[in-house]
Write an enzyme that holds these catalytic residues in place. Structure first.
Site, PDB file in Angstrom:
ATOM      1  N   TYR A  26       0.856  -1.188   0.000  1.00  0.00           N
ATOM      2  CA  TYR A  26       0.000   0.000   0.000  1.00  0.00           C
ATOM      3  C   TYR A  26       0.892   1.238   0.000  1.00  0.00           C
ATOM      4  CZ  TYR A  26      -4.358   2.564   0.930  1.00  0.00           C
ATOM      5  OH  TYR A  26      -5.458   3.383   0.829  1.00  0.00           O
ATOM      6  N   ASP A  84      10.650  -4.242  -5.455  1.00  0.00           N
ATOM      7  CA  ASP A  84      11.070  -5.319  -6.357  1.00  0.00           C
ATOM      8  C   ASP A  84      12.030  -6.303  -5.698  1.00  0.00           C
ATOM      9  OD1 ASP A  84       9.752  -4.462  -8.920  1.00  0.00           O
ATOM     10  OD2 ASP A  84      10.834  -2.630  -8.401  1.00  0.00           O
ATOM     11  N   THR A  85      12.893  -5.794  -4.814  1.00  0.00           N
ATOM     12  CA  THR A  85      13.939  -6.656  -4.259  1.00  0.00           C
ATOM     13  C   THR A  85      13.391  -7.667  -3.249  1.00  0.00           C
ATOM     14  OG1 THR A  85      14.417  -4.850  -2.743  1.00  0.00           O
ATOM     15  CG2 THR A  85      15.891  -5.106  -4.616  1.00  0.00           C
ATOM     16  N   HIS A 109       6.120  -4.018 -12.719  1.00  0.00           N
ATOM     17  CA  HIS A 109       7.478  -3.898 -13.266  1.00  0.00           C
ATOM     18  C   HIS A 109       7.969  -5.323 -13.502  1.00  0.00           C
ATOM     19  CE1 HIS A 109      11.480  -2.613 -14.072  1.00  0.00           C
ATOM     20  NE2 HIS A 109      11.983  -2.835 -12.875  1.00  0.00           N
ATOM     21  N   GLY A 135       2.607   6.770  -8.168  1.00  0.00           N
ATOM     22  CA  GLY A 135       1.300   6.374  -7.670  1.00  0.00           C
ATOM     23  C   GLY A 135       0.372   7.524  -7.309  1.00  0.00           C
ATOM     24  N   GLU A 196      16.511   4.757 -16.492  1.00  0.00           N
ATOM     25  CA  GLU A 196      16.844   5.331 -15.181  1.00  0.00           C
ATOM     26  C   GLU A 196      18.351   5.405 -14.959  1.00  0.00           C
ATOM     27  OE1 GLU A 196      14.292   2.760 -13.023  1.00  0.00           O
ATOM     28  OE2 GLU A 196      15.815   1.274 -12.551  1.00  0.00           O
ATOM     29  N   GLU A 228      22.736  27.673 -11.946  1.00  0.00           N
ATOM     30  CA  GLU A 228      22.990  27.345 -13.358  1.00  0.00           C
ATOM     31  C   GLU A 228      22.685  25.896 -13.706  1.00  0.00           C
ATOM     32  OE1 GLU A 228      23.575  28.895 -16.101  1.00  0.00           O
ATOM     33  OE2 GLU A 228      23.553  30.820 -15.058  1.00  0.00           O
ATOM     34  N   GLU A 232      17.935  25.723 -12.766  1.00  0.00           N
ATOM     35  CA  GLU A 232      17.442  26.015 -14.114  1.00  0.00           C
ATOM     36  C   GLU A 232      17.093  24.768 -14.914  1.00  0.00           C
ATOM     37  OE1 GLU A 232      18.803  28.917 -17.005  1.00  0.00           O
ATOM     38  OE2 GLU A 232      20.116  29.729 -15.452  1.00  0.00           O
ATOM     39  N   SER A 253      17.855  31.556 -25.817  1.00  0.00           N
ATOM     40  CA  SER A 253      18.475  32.501 -26.756  1.00  0.00           C
ATOM     41  C   SER A 253      19.156  31.753 -27.902  1.00  0.00           C
ATOM     42  CB  SER A 253      19.522  33.332 -26.010  1.00  0.00           C
ATOM     43  OG  SER A 253      20.617  32.507 -25.662  1.00  0.00           O
TER      44      SER A 253
HETATM   45  P1  NAP Z   1       6.643   1.518  -2.267  1.00  0.00           P
HETATM   46  O1  NAP Z   1       6.056   2.875  -2.410  1.00  0.00           O
HETATM   47  O2  NAP Z   1       7.992   1.368  -1.678  1.00  0.00           O
HETATM   48  O3  NAP Z   1       5.602   0.673  -1.404  1.00  0.00           O
HETATM   49  C1  NAP Z   1       5.846  -0.633  -1.045  1.00  0.00           C
HETATM   50  C2  NAP Z   1       4.671  -1.146  -0.233  1.00  0.00           C
HETATM   51  O4  NAP Z   1       4.873  -2.549  -0.022  1.00  0.00           O
HETATM   52  C3  NAP Z   1       4.555  -0.520   1.157  1.00  0.00           C
HETATM   53  O5  NAP Z   1       3.198  -0.330   1.446  1.00  0.00           O
HETATM   54  C4  NAP Z   1       5.156  -1.592   2.063  1.00  0.00           C
HETATM   55  O6  NAP Z   1       4.636  -1.615   3.361  1.00  0.00           O
HETATM   56  C5  NAP Z   1       4.703  -2.831   1.368  1.00  0.00           C
HETATM   57  N1  NAP Z   1       5.464  -4.029   1.664  1.00  0.00           N
HETATM   58  C6  NAP Z   1       6.798  -4.156   1.865  1.00  0.00           C
HETATM   59  N2  NAP Z   1       7.098  -5.451   2.089  1.00  0.00           N
HETATM   60  C7  NAP Z   1       5.924  -6.138   2.042  1.00  0.00           C
HETATM   61  C8  NAP Z   1       5.558  -7.493   2.192  1.00  0.00           C
HETATM   62  N3  NAP Z   1       6.463  -8.434   2.448  1.00  0.00           N
HETATM   63  N4  NAP Z   1       4.237  -7.828   2.059  1.00  0.00           N
HETATM   64  C9  NAP Z   1       3.309  -6.903   1.769  1.00  0.00           C
HETATM   65  N5  NAP Z   1       3.588  -5.593   1.627  1.00  0.00           N
HETATM   66  C10 NAP Z   1       4.877  -5.231   1.760  1.00  0.00           C
HETATM   67  O7  NAP Z   1       6.668   0.737  -3.661  1.00  0.00           O
HETATM   68  P2  NAP Z   1       6.238   1.295  -5.106  1.00  0.00           P
HETATM   69  O8  NAP Z   1       7.156   2.382  -5.521  1.00  0.00           O
HETATM   70  O9  NAP Z   1       4.763   1.515  -5.120  1.00  0.00           O
HETATM   71  O10 NAP Z   1       6.608   0.038  -6.037  1.00  0.00           O
HETATM   72  C11 NAP Z   1       5.771  -1.101  -6.128  1.00  0.00           C
HETATM   73  C12 NAP Z   1       5.960  -1.728  -7.493  1.00  0.00           C
HETATM   74  O11 NAP Z   1       5.514  -0.815  -8.482  1.00  0.00           O
HETATM   75  C13 NAP Z   1       7.402  -2.076  -7.857  1.00  0.00           C
HETATM   76  O12 NAP Z   1       7.402  -3.250  -8.619  1.00  0.00           O
HETATM   77  C14 NAP Z   1       7.822  -0.897  -8.718  1.00  0.00           C
HETATM   78  O13 NAP Z   1       8.859  -1.219  -9.628  1.00  0.00           O
HETATM   79  C15 NAP Z   1       6.530  -0.627  -9.444  1.00  0.00           C
HETATM   80  N6  NAP Z   1       6.380   0.721 -10.008  1.00  0.00           N
HETATM   81  C16 NAP Z   1       6.561   1.819  -9.207  1.00  0.00           C
HETATM   82  C17 NAP Z   1       6.361   3.086  -9.731  1.00  0.00           C
HETATM   83  C18 NAP Z   1       6.482   4.320  -8.858  1.00  0.00           C
HETATM   84  O14 NAP Z   1       6.322   5.409  -9.401  1.00  0.00           O
HETATM   85  N7  NAP Z   1       6.741   4.250  -7.576  1.00  0.00           N
HETATM   86  C19 NAP Z   1       5.984   3.233 -11.077  1.00  0.00           C
HETATM   87  C20 NAP Z   1       5.789   2.088 -11.858  1.00  0.00           C
HETATM   88  C21 NAP Z   1       5.986   0.839 -11.298  1.00  0.00           C
HETATM   89  P3  NAP Z   1       4.794  -0.350   4.381  1.00  0.00           P
HETATM   90  O15 NAP Z   1       3.742   0.601   3.909  1.00  0.00           O
HETATM   91  O16 NAP Z   1       4.515  -0.928   5.710  1.00  0.00           O
HETATM   92  O17 NAP Z   1       6.188   0.146   4.183  1.00  0.00           O
HETATM   93 MG    MG Z   2      10.841   3.690 -14.512  1.00  0.00          MG
END
Ligand code: NAP
Ligand code: MG
Length: 370
Positions: A26, A84-85, A109, A135, A196, A228, A232, A253
């Site tokens: 979440y 992801d990790t 992803h 998100g 990235e 700079e 900017e 310019s």
């Molecule tokens: P994030 O903001 O870091 O949120 C991770 C969420 O997972 C947190 O709510 C965390 O809990 C929860 N979590 C961690 N370990 C867990 C577990 N074992 N079981 C259940 N929940 C767990 O992650 P995110 O950026 O949304 O990324 C999620 C995925 O979306 C990834 O695959 C990422 O590559 C992909 N993605 C992200 C973006 C982006 O803009 N962020 C864009 C496209 C795709 P807590 O709330 O308690 O910490």
């Molecule tokens: Mg990206």
């Protein structure tokens, strides 16, 4: 070849009718997917560990919150929106035990599928819906009746309905309002990592640091160097975002435009292009992924060292000082940077106080001094 875009009329929500969706996580993406799907009429539950600090926020929105294993046990569709990790571990402990034929496993992803960290069983659909934006925008645009464009991909179609189900999901989060584009797990993962590393995060931050250091080492004022090469940058990127390179060049310019043509390729030159090709090769052959996975297994020693080193770069301190005087910027401080930001702010205030002291009218006593 022009890619085909899919919109609302191409996505039938009925493809997920009566199916129970578990959103795991979440955070940035998780809250947006869960709320948008719920508001689109889907049957959603959120999976979070009992210890998660986000449980309260999800419950406050009226969502049903279970542990990941409980959420998966009752779900037909599982969307993994955790970092992801840690996905492999989560898959093994909470998802795999209750995956049944006909279920659909989803990602935002492709990393874990592309590099073989997660290998779902044959009878399960495996797909991706990856919003091309953070998100909070996925949620905000949805609430405003708009959407964030997404990529979608089907890795495994066990039911013959994986594509239709995936498009229904993309519609549920508002993606098909803006348009979704079909890709593969490999293409999404490789281009995302390359973008990235070479341009968005790695390329830009290295360019900013190198430009800043070049000016400061040559004796120019750090504040000026910051304006700079960092401040900017946003103005330039905004122009490119609105109207491409040509509009940016129209707006700057003619001198800046001429310098762009003759000097840009000297900085990003053949050596840089060779380096980009090498990065891409290491992404494609899996050696970058291997390095990053091993780094995580070791507890991220190098990652934390790199982070700490760059947090102490002078461009960060100068920036924090200058931003603290520009209230309209909506300046932000990254977690862990609070101390440096507070010190920088105190420096800025101190400098101002010192200047005010100098400029203050002399007291009678001072005037009386010979
Ligand atoms: P994030 O903001 O870091 O949120 C991770 C969420 O997972 C947190 O709510 C965390 O809990 C929860 N979590 C961690 N370990 C867990 C577990 N074992 N079981 C259940 N929940 C767990 O992650 P995110 O950026 O949304 O990324 C999620 C995925 O979306 C990834 O695959 C990422 O590559 C992909 N993605 C992200 C973006 C982006 O803009 N962020 C864009 C496209 C795709 P807590 O709330 O308690 O910490
Ligand atoms: Mg990206």
């Amino acid at each position: 070849m022009t890619a085909r875009m899919y919109y609302d009329q191409d996505a039938d929500p009925q493809a997920l009718r009566g199916q129970r969706v578990a959103v795991l996580g979440y955070g940035s993406q998780g809250h947006a997917h869960a709320l948008n799907l719920r508001d689109s009429g889907f049957d959603v539950r959120v999976g979070l560990p009992a210890t998660s600090g986000s449980r309260e926020a999800a419950e406050a929105e009226g969502l049903r919150v279970l542990t990941p294993a409980e959420a998966c046990a009752e779900a037909d569709v599982v969307m993994i929106l955790t970092p992801d990790t840690g996905q492999r571990e989560l898959y093994e402990s909470a998802i795999a035990p209750s995956l049944k034929p006909g279920d659909m496993l989803m990602f935002a992803h492709g990393f874990n599928i592309r590099y073989g960290l997660i290998q779902p069983p044959d009878g399960v659909d495996v797909s991706m819906v990856a919003p091309k934006g953070p998100g909070h925008l996925v949620r905000r645009t949805y609430v405003d009746g708009q959407g964030v464009p997404c990529l979608f991909a089907v890795h495994q179609d066990a039911t013959g309905k994986a594509r239709a189900r995936t498009l229904a999901y993309a519609r549920g989060i508002g993606g098909t309002r803006a348009g979704v584009l079909e890709t593969t797990f490999a293409e999404e993962t490789e281009t995302d990592l390359f973008g990235e590393q070479a341009v968005l995060c790695g390329g830009v931050s290295s360019l900013v640091k190198a430009g800043f250091e070049t000016l400061v080492d040559a004796g120019y004022q750090p504040e000026l160097a910051y304006f700079e090469v960092m401040h900017e940058l946003k103005l330039i990127v905004d122009l490119m975002y609105q109207g491409g390179l040509s509009y940016m060049r129209y707006s700057v310019s003619d001198t800046a435009e001429y310098g762009d043509y003759v000097s840009g390729p000297r900085v990003v030159n053949e050596t840089s292009r060779q380096a980009m090709k090498q990065l891409l090769k290491e992404i494609q052959d899996g050696s970058f992924a291997k390095r990053w996975i091993e780094e995580n297994q070791m507890g991220r020693p190098n990652f934390l060292e790199y982070r700490d080193e760059d947090r102490h770069h002078p461009v960060e301190r100068v920036g924090a000082r200058l931003r603290s005087r520009m209230s309209w910027l909506g300046a932000k401080t990254a977690p862990g940077m609070e101390e440096i930001a507070t010190e920088a702010e105190a420096e800025a205030a101190g400098q101002e106080a010192a200047r005010a002291g100098q400029a203050a009218p002399k007291t009678e006593q001072e005037v009386a001094q010979p």
